[in-house]
Design a protein around this motif. Structure first.
Motif, short mmCIF file in Angstrom:
data_model
loop_
_atom_site.label_atom_id
_atom_site.label_comp_id
_atom_site.label_asym_id
_atom_site.label_seq_id
_atom_site.Cartn_x
_atom_site.Cartn_y
_atom_site.Cartn_z
N LEU A 132 0.42 -1.49 0.06
CA LEU A 132 -0.21 0.12 -0.02
C LEU A 132 0.75 1.53 -0.32
CD1 LEU A 132 -2.96 -1.22 2.38
CD2 LEU A 132 -3.05 -0.61 -0.39
N GLU A 133 2.27 1.01 0.67
CA GLU A 133 3.47 2.55 0.27
C GLU A 133 3.47 2.85 -0.98
OE1 GLU A 133 6.03 1.52 3.62
OE2 GLU A 133 4.74 1.26 5.36
N ASP A 134 3.79 1.22 -1.73
CA ASP A 134 3.83 1.44 -3.10
C ASP A 134 2.59 2.22 -4.08
OD1 ASP A 134 6.48 0.34 -2.41
OD2 ASP A 134 5.49 -2.01 -3.47
N ASP A 135 3.04 2.66 -5.68
CA ASP A 135 2.77 3.05 -6.22
C ASP A 135 1.93 2.38 -7.59
OD1 ASP A 135 1.01 5.09 -7.49
OD2 ASP A 135 2.77 5.49 -9.77
N ILE A 136 0.69 1.90 -6.88
CA ILE A 136 0.04 0.69 -7.36
C ILE A 136 -1.57 0.74 -7.74
CG2 ILE A 136 0.76 -1.03 -6.02
CD1 ILE A 136 -1.76 -1.49 -4.22
N PRO A 137 -1.94 0.31 -8.75
CA PRO A 137 -3.55 0.83 -9.16
C PRO A 137 -4.46 0.92 -8.22
CG PRO A 137 -2.62 -0.96 -10.82
CD PRO A 137 -1.87 -0.36 -9.71
N HIS A 138 -5.78 1.62 -8.37
CA HIS A 138 -6.41 1.88 -7.87
C HIS A 138 -7.04 0.75 -7.23
CE1 HIS A 138 -9.76 3.72 -5.57
NE2 HIS A 138 -10.50 3.24 -6.49
N GLU A 139 -7.29 -0.07 -8.41
CA GLU A 139 -8.37 -1.40 -7.73
C GLU A 139 -7.15 -2.90 -6.44
OE1 GLU A 139 -8.03 -2.31 -11.94
OE2 GLU A 139 -9.58 -0.85 -12.68
N LYS A 140 -6.14 -2.27 -7.08
CA LYS A 140 -5.35 -3.42 -6.25
C LYS A 140 -5.42 -3.23 -4.61
CE LYS A 140 -3.64 -6.48 -9.99
NZ LYS A 140 -4.28 -7.41 -10.50
N ARG A 141 -5.03 -0.96 -5.08
CA ARG A 141 -4.79 -0.91 -3.37
C ARG A 141 -6.32 -0.83 -2.95
NH1 ARG A 141 -1.98 3.36 -1.46
NH2 ARG A 141 -1.15 3.50 -3.52
N ILE A 142 -7.59 -1.26 -3.63
CA ILE A 142 -9.30 -2.00 -2.96
C ILE A 142 -9.12 -2.47 -1.83
CG2 ILE A 142 -11.46 -1.75 -3.06
CD1 ILE A 142 -11.47 0.89 -4.81
N THR A 143 -8.50 -4.39 -2.99
CA THR A 143 -8.07 -5.28 -2.90
C THR A 143 -6.84 -5.44 -1.33
OG1 THR A 143 -8.71 -6.04 -4.88
CG2 THR A 143 -7.61 -7.13 -3.66
N ALA A 144 -6.47 -4.88 -1.96
CA ALA A 144 -5.25 -5.25 -0.74
C ALA A 144 -5.65 -3.92 0.68
CB ALA A 144 -3.73 -3.94 -0.90
N GLN A 145 -6.42 -3.56 0.61
CA GLN A 145 -7.04 -3.02 1.59
C GLN A 145 -8.42 -3.48 2.26
OE1 GLN A 145 -5.78 -0.21 3.32
NE2 GLN A 145 -7.02 -0.75 5.36
N GLU A 146 -8.61 -4.17 1.32
CA GLU A 146 -9.80 -5.28 2.11
C GLU A 146 -9.52 -6.68 2.34
OE1 GLU A 146 -13.64 -4.73 -1.19
OE2 GLU A 146 -11.81 -5.78 -1.68
N ASP A 147 -8.65 -6.78 1.87
CA ASP A 147 -7.62 -8.24 2.66
C ASP A 147 -6.49 -7.99 3.78
OD1 ASP A 147 -8.21 -9.54 0.57
OD2 ASP A 147 -6.11 -9.61 -0.44
N LEU A 148 -6.71 -6.76 4.20
CA LEU A 148 -6.25 -5.58 5.68
C LEU A 148 -6.84 -5.57 6.35
CD1 LEU A 148 -3.25 -5.21 6.47
CD2 LEU A 148 -4.24 -2.61 5.87
N ASP A 149 -8.31 -4.63 5.85
CA ASP A 149 -9.65 -5.32 7.30
C ASP A 149 -9.23 -6.90 6.99
OD1 ASP A 149 -9.20 -2.40 7.23
OD2 ASP A 149 -11.17 -2.69 5.18
N ARG A 150 -9.98 -7.87 6.84
CA ARG A 150 -9.87 -8.91 7.12
C ARG A 150 -8.81 -9.57 7.78
NH1 ARG A 150 -11.71 -9.15 1.56
NH2 ARG A 150 -14.45 -9.68 1.02
#
Length: 178
Positions: A129-147
């Protein structure tokens, strides 16, 4: 001579032994080890491997393996009797403690493994999430982080449940039936 009373007694015992043997998979043991445990449960005196072999019509090797498994699970114990040269074994009388020991050992191991996996993955996702990644990947990563954060909370709660058993405080909440 075999009476009707003997048959009823044997049927009642066999029903329980059969049920125990079928359900011993929760302790990760085979039905034959479960049969051994069930048979030992009804014995008034400690048994030798030879007595177990004769009672269950199984090989001494099978009996030895089964006894070792049950000893490792802390479900039976080796006992000493004056004048007896062979090892004697009997079922531990406190099933509550047997369950508690088994439950705590296995659940702690599972909790630790799952918690470590979540923590490692959370670190990896935070870096991502600290990297410059596509928005969709950021959303997925954040959802996984929340889980995974939710899962960590669950594992902390589960540790407290195990603590209740280890401290025996569980018996303040749910009485033993003796």
């Amino acid at each position: 001579m075999y009476s009707l009373e003997d048959e009823k007694l044997e049927n009642a015992r066999e029903r329980v032994i059969d049920s125990i043997s079928k359900n011993m998979d929760i302790y990760s043991v085979t039905p034959s080890v479960g049969r051994l445990y069930g048979a030992m449960f009804f014995e008034k005196e400690p048994m030798t491997l030879d007595e177990m072999k004769d009672k269950l019509q199984m090989s001494k090797t099978s009996m030895s393996t089964g006894v070792r498994t049950l000893l490792d699970l802390n479900m039976i114990e080796k006992v000493w009797r004056k004048g007896e040269r062979k090892d004697l074994y009997e079922v531990k009388s406190d099933w509550y403690q047997t369950f508690t020991d088994f439950f705590c050992i296995h659940w702690r191991k599972g909790i630790e493994m799952n918690r470590d996996a979540c923590k490692e993955s959370i670190t990896e996702l935070m870096e991502l999430l600290e990297d410059d990644i596509p928005h969709e990947k950021r959303i997925t990563a954040q959802e996984d982080l929340d889980r995974m954060s939710y899962a960590l909370g669950y594992y902390e709660w589960l540790n407290k449940v195990v603590d209740l058993f280890e401290s025996r405080e569980i018996f303040d909440v749910i009485d033993k039936v003796e």
